[in-house]
Design a protein around this motif. Structure first.
Motif, PDB file in Angstrom:
ATOM      1  N   SER A 109       0.874  -1.189   0.000  1.00  0.00           N
ATOM      2  CA  SER A 109       0.000   0.000   0.000  1.00  0.00           C
ATOM      3  C   SER A 109       0.896   1.219   0.000  1.00  0.00           C
ATOM      4  O   SER A 109       1.170   1.804   1.040  1.00  0.00           O
ATOM      5  CB  SER A 109      -0.882  -0.017   1.251  1.00  0.00           C
ATOM      6  N   ALA A 110       1.365   1.600  -1.177  1.00  0.00           N
ATOM      7  CA  ALA A 110       2.565   2.440  -1.231  1.00  0.00           C
ATOM      8  C   ALA A 110       2.351   3.937  -1.437  1.00  0.00           C
ATOM      9  O   ALA A 110       3.242   4.724  -1.116  1.00  0.00           O
ATOM     10  CB  ALA A 110       3.487   1.915  -2.321  1.00  0.00           C
ATOM     11  N   GLY A 113       4.224   7.297  -1.386  1.00  0.00           N
ATOM     12  CA  GLY A 113       5.567   6.801  -1.683  1.00  0.00           C
ATOM     13  C   GLY A 113       6.603   7.042  -0.591  1.00  0.00           C
ATOM     14  O   GLY A 113       7.785   6.775  -0.819  1.00  0.00           O
ATOM     15  N   GLU A 133       0.059   0.271  -5.546  1.00  0.00           N
ATOM     16  CA  GLU A 133      -1.053   1.078  -5.024  1.00  0.00           C
ATOM     17  C   GLU A 133      -2.320   0.684  -5.769  1.00  0.00           C
ATOM     18  O   GLU A 133      -2.360   0.698  -6.990  1.00  0.00           O
ATOM     19  CB  GLU A 133      -0.743   2.575  -5.212  1.00  0.00           C
ATOM     20  N   ILE A 135      -5.360   2.155  -5.720  1.00  0.00           N
ATOM     21  CA  ILE A 135      -6.191   3.238  -6.280  1.00  0.00           C
ATOM     22  C   ILE A 135      -5.420   3.916  -7.416  1.00  0.00           C
ATOM     23  O   ILE A 135      -4.313   4.418  -7.227  1.00  0.00           O
ATOM     24  CB  ILE A 135      -6.585   4.249  -5.185  1.00  0.00           C
ATOM     25  N   PRO A 161      -4.565  -6.406  -3.717  1.00  0.00           N
ATOM     26  CA  PRO A 161      -3.736  -7.460  -3.108  1.00  0.00           C
ATOM     27  C   PRO A 161      -4.059  -8.868  -3.624  1.00  0.00           C
ATOM     28  O   PRO A 161      -3.174  -9.724  -3.703  1.00  0.00           O
ATOM     29  CB  PRO A 161      -4.046  -7.330  -1.614  1.00  0.00           C
ATOM     30  N   ASP A 177       1.654  -1.246   4.867  1.00  0.00           N
ATOM     31  CA  ASP A 177       1.378   0.006   5.590  1.00  0.00           C
ATOM     32  C   ASP A 177      -0.103   0.279   5.336  1.00  0.00           C
ATOM     33  O   ASP A 177      -0.469   0.993   4.405  1.00  0.00           O
ATOM     34  CB  ASP A 177       2.276   1.114   5.027  1.00  0.00           C
ATOM     35  N   ALA A 178      -0.926  -0.317   6.170  1.00  0.00           N
ATOM     36  CA  ALA A 178      -2.338  -0.504   5.823  1.00  0.00           C
ATOM     37  C   ALA A 178      -3.172   0.784   5.886  1.00  0.00           C
ATOM     38  O   ALA A 178      -2.893   1.669   6.703  1.00  0.00           O
ATOM     39  CB  ALA A 178      -2.931  -1.528   6.781  1.00  0.00           C
TER      40      ALA A 178
HETATM   41  N1  SAM Z   1       2.842   3.717   2.547  1.00  0.00           N
HETATM   42  C1  SAM Z   1       2.393   5.041   2.140  1.00  0.00           C
HETATM   43  C2  SAM Z   1       3.501   6.033   2.386  1.00  0.00           C
HETATM   44  O1  SAM Z   1       4.347   5.803   3.272  1.00  0.00           O
HETATM   45  O2  SAM Z   1       3.564   7.048   1.662  1.00  0.00           O
HETATM   46  C3  SAM Z   1       1.108   5.412   2.816  1.00  0.00           C
HETATM   47  C4  SAM Z   1       0.039   4.385   2.630  1.00  0.00           C
HETATM   48  S1  SAM Z   1      -1.531   4.792   3.267  1.00  0.00           S
HETATM   49  C5  SAM Z   1      -1.319   4.621   4.955  1.00  0.00           C
HETATM   50  C6  SAM Z   1      -2.480   3.392   2.835  1.00  0.00           C
HETATM   51  C7  SAM Z   1      -2.648   3.150   1.357  1.00  0.00           C
HETATM   52  O3  SAM Z   1      -3.456   1.963   1.210  1.00  0.00           O
HETATM   53  C8  SAM Z   1      -3.379   4.233   0.610  1.00  0.00           C
HETATM   54  O4  SAM Z   1      -2.602   4.690  -0.451  1.00  0.00           O
HETATM   55  C9  SAM Z   1      -4.641   3.539   0.084  1.00  0.00           C
HETATM   56  O5  SAM Z   1      -5.030   3.985  -1.185  1.00  0.00           O
HETATM   57  C10 SAM Z   1      -4.237   2.087   0.048  1.00  0.00           C
HETATM   58  N2  SAM Z   1      -5.395   1.151   0.092  1.00  0.00           N
HETATM   59  C11 SAM Z   1      -6.710   1.439   0.235  1.00  0.00           C
HETATM   60  N3  SAM Z   1      -7.453   0.329   0.165  1.00  0.00           N
HETATM   61  C12 SAM Z   1      -6.604  -0.693  -0.015  1.00  0.00           C
HETATM   62  C13 SAM Z   1      -6.775  -2.098  -0.195  1.00  0.00           C
HETATM   63  N4  SAM Z   1      -7.979  -2.653  -0.161  1.00  0.00           N
HETATM   64  N5  SAM Z   1      -5.665  -2.840  -0.405  1.00  0.00           N
HETATM   65  C14 SAM Z   1      -4.441  -2.295  -0.422  1.00  0.00           C
HETATM   66  N6  SAM Z   1      -4.224  -0.977  -0.249  1.00  0.00           N
HETATM   67  C15 SAM Z   1      -5.275  -0.182  -0.057  1.00  0.00           C
END
Ligand code: SAM
Length: 461
Positions: A109-110, A113, A133, A135, A161, A177-178
């Motif tokens: 979940s990047a 970035g 990512e 979305i 995923p 990083d959920a």
């Molecule tokens: N790791 C990022 C960073 O350090 O910049 C921040 C990540 S943010 C906490 C969580 C991310 O999970 C978001 O970008 C979101 O779009 C994505 N996300 C949303 N639903 C998801 C899903 N069902 N599976 C995986 N990722 C998901």
């Protein structure tokens, strides 16, 4: 403007977690302004001369005394540093203190970035990062940040995923990083308080277990899974570690943490023994709320060892044969450790070291970007790409031109720049030693090749 009040159920939950007295310090800390922190790009060494303080758990992390206007700093656009919340930079300490072996990493979940740029720097030339990512619009921002970071060791994908199931046992390290209820962001983003509810916590927890259900088996034997959130409650943290060990074989990992860092370790009792969680509270650390836990896959778990297919076949990409690659290396001045592919008229380069893994990923996922786009062939002419300019790859056959801040901002806005006596042809422009992009001097005019979609629109603070 007054901040929205803390939700009553949230207060009750924090009372239970911290006790009444400590809750008061916690609540008070939310009234102070959030600190601004940056992480320097170690592969693009640069000097940031604003007053700053080191972040104890991250080699390149600094807390700034004041928040500058990043969008008006050409160094920020060059990928010389990334603006990242300091608790999140603890991932750097995890990687270094556990000496997690470099290889193929996944950031599930990047976007935007922050953690991917950190992982990419850790891997350097010794690994490959899949930065995913789900979305689509956020995958675009992620791609831009990865390009500007510039290391060429990353594949940006846009997948759910569940699309990763063919890659079970491939990864040396998987970071999840959920998406979470964001309790740790209540200071930095007070409006997050309005979206919080116990129901939302349950929804987030259900979504996290769905994500983890696809991630546990992706880690190869002896590899690591890092789970993190920016929230405090146990449902989205400890319960998720419990869920993982019910579903997959994992061993606990304890992270060496210095007491003076103010990070709180929790013991997570599970059917497989005690696991460890680490919480960052804003009244105890110079950062925002964060939770992280690390698990290790037993050495005898399944590991996928892909082999290169004899004929590389992909619906859009074409592999460039070795003798043509050598010619490309010669003209570009690259080190010969890259493999080249074309997509339509564009040329891409990726390190050779993990090609079987790379080609398997190309075939399995929706790839939005990989390695470094070097340039395009257009009607017999070669157009070097902005991606190459921003990368750490050599660009030695080109003329260079150092711009002052005013000129650099004009370049980034795609405005006309007054320049005297510059050479004809392609010119690589830089600001304080960091490349920004290309100009082409045609004699009667100068074309600016900075990508339109990255152009800055802001004129002053
Ligand atoms: N790791 C990022 C960073 O350090 O910049 C921040 C990540 S943010 C906490 C969580 C991310 O999970 C978001 O970008 C979101 O779009 C994505 N996300 C949303 N639903 C998801 C899903 N069902 N599976 C995986 N990722 C998901």
């Amino acid at each position: 403007m007054a901040k929205p009040k803390l939700p009553e159920d949230f207060k009750k939950q924090m009372f239970a977690l911290l006790g009444e007295e400590e809750f008061a310090s916690f609540a008070q800390s939310l009234d102070f302004p959030a600190k601004t922190s940056i992480r320097l790009n170690p592969q693009k060494r640069t000097n940031i001369d604003t007053p700053k303080k080191e972040i104890l758990w991250c080699t390149d992390g600094f807390i700034l005394e004041e928040r500058p206007s990043f969008s008006l700093d050409p160094l920020w656009h060059s990928g010389a540093y990334y603006v990242q919340e300091s608790s999140s930079m603890f991932i750097d300490w995890i990687l270094r203190s556990l000496k997690i072996p470099k290889g193929v990493f996944l950031d599930m979940s990047a976007a935007p970035g922050g953690k991917s740029t950190l992982l990419s720097s850790y891997l350097g030339n010794d690994g490959l990062l899949v930065s995913n990512e789900v979305i689509q619009s956020r995958a675009q921002i992620l791609k831009e940040n990865i390009i500007k970071w510039g290391l060429g060791n990353t594949i940006v994908t846009n997948n759910d995923p569940e699309h990763f199931d063919d890659l079970e046992g491939l990864f040396d390290c998987v970071l999840v990083d959920a998406p979470c209820s964001g309790e740790g962001m209540f200071r930095k983003d007070p409006n997050a308080r309005k979206e919080w509810s116990l129901d939302n916590v349950s929804l987030c927890s259900a979504r996290q277990s769905r994500i983890l259900d696809h991630c546990g088996a992706l880690v190869k034997g002896g590899g690591y899974l890092i789970y993190s959130t920016c929230t405090f409650n146990e449902k989205e943290n400890e319960d998720m570690i419990g869920f993982l060990i019910e579903e997959f074989a994992f061993k606990p990992v304890r992270i060496p943490v210095k007491e003076e860092w103010g990070i709180r370790e929790s013991n997570i009792e599970t059917s497989e023994g005690v696991f460890y969680g680490y919480r960052f509270f804003p009244h105890q650390v110079p950062g925002e709320g964060f939770f992280v836990s690390v698990l290790k896959r037993p050495d005898d778990s399944f590991s996928l060892r892909p082999k290169r297919a004899k004929d590389f076949k992909h619906p859009y990409l074409k592999e460039i044969r070795d003798n043509d690659s050598e010619k490309l290396d010669e003209v570009t001045g690259f080190d010969g450790n890259g493999k080249f592919y074309t997509l339509n008229d564009s040329y891409f380069r990726i390190q050779k070291s993990l090609l079987p893994e790379f080609e398997l990923i190309l075939r399995s996922l929706n790839v939005r970007y990989f390695g470094t786009e070097i340039g395009k062939r257009k009607g017999g002419n070669w157009i070097p790409s902005a991606e190459w300019a921003l990368s750490t790859l050599p660009k030695k056959e080109f003329s260079t031109l150092s711009l002052n801040r005013k000129q650099a901002l004009a370049f980034l806005r795609k405005e006309e720049i007054k320049l005297n006596e510059i050479p004809l042809g392609w010119i690589l422009v830089d600001y304080e030693g960091q490349s920004l992009g290309w100009l082409k001097n045609l004699g009667n005019r100068i074309n600016n090749y900075y990508p339109k979609e990255w152009r800055i629109r802001k004129h002053s603070d």
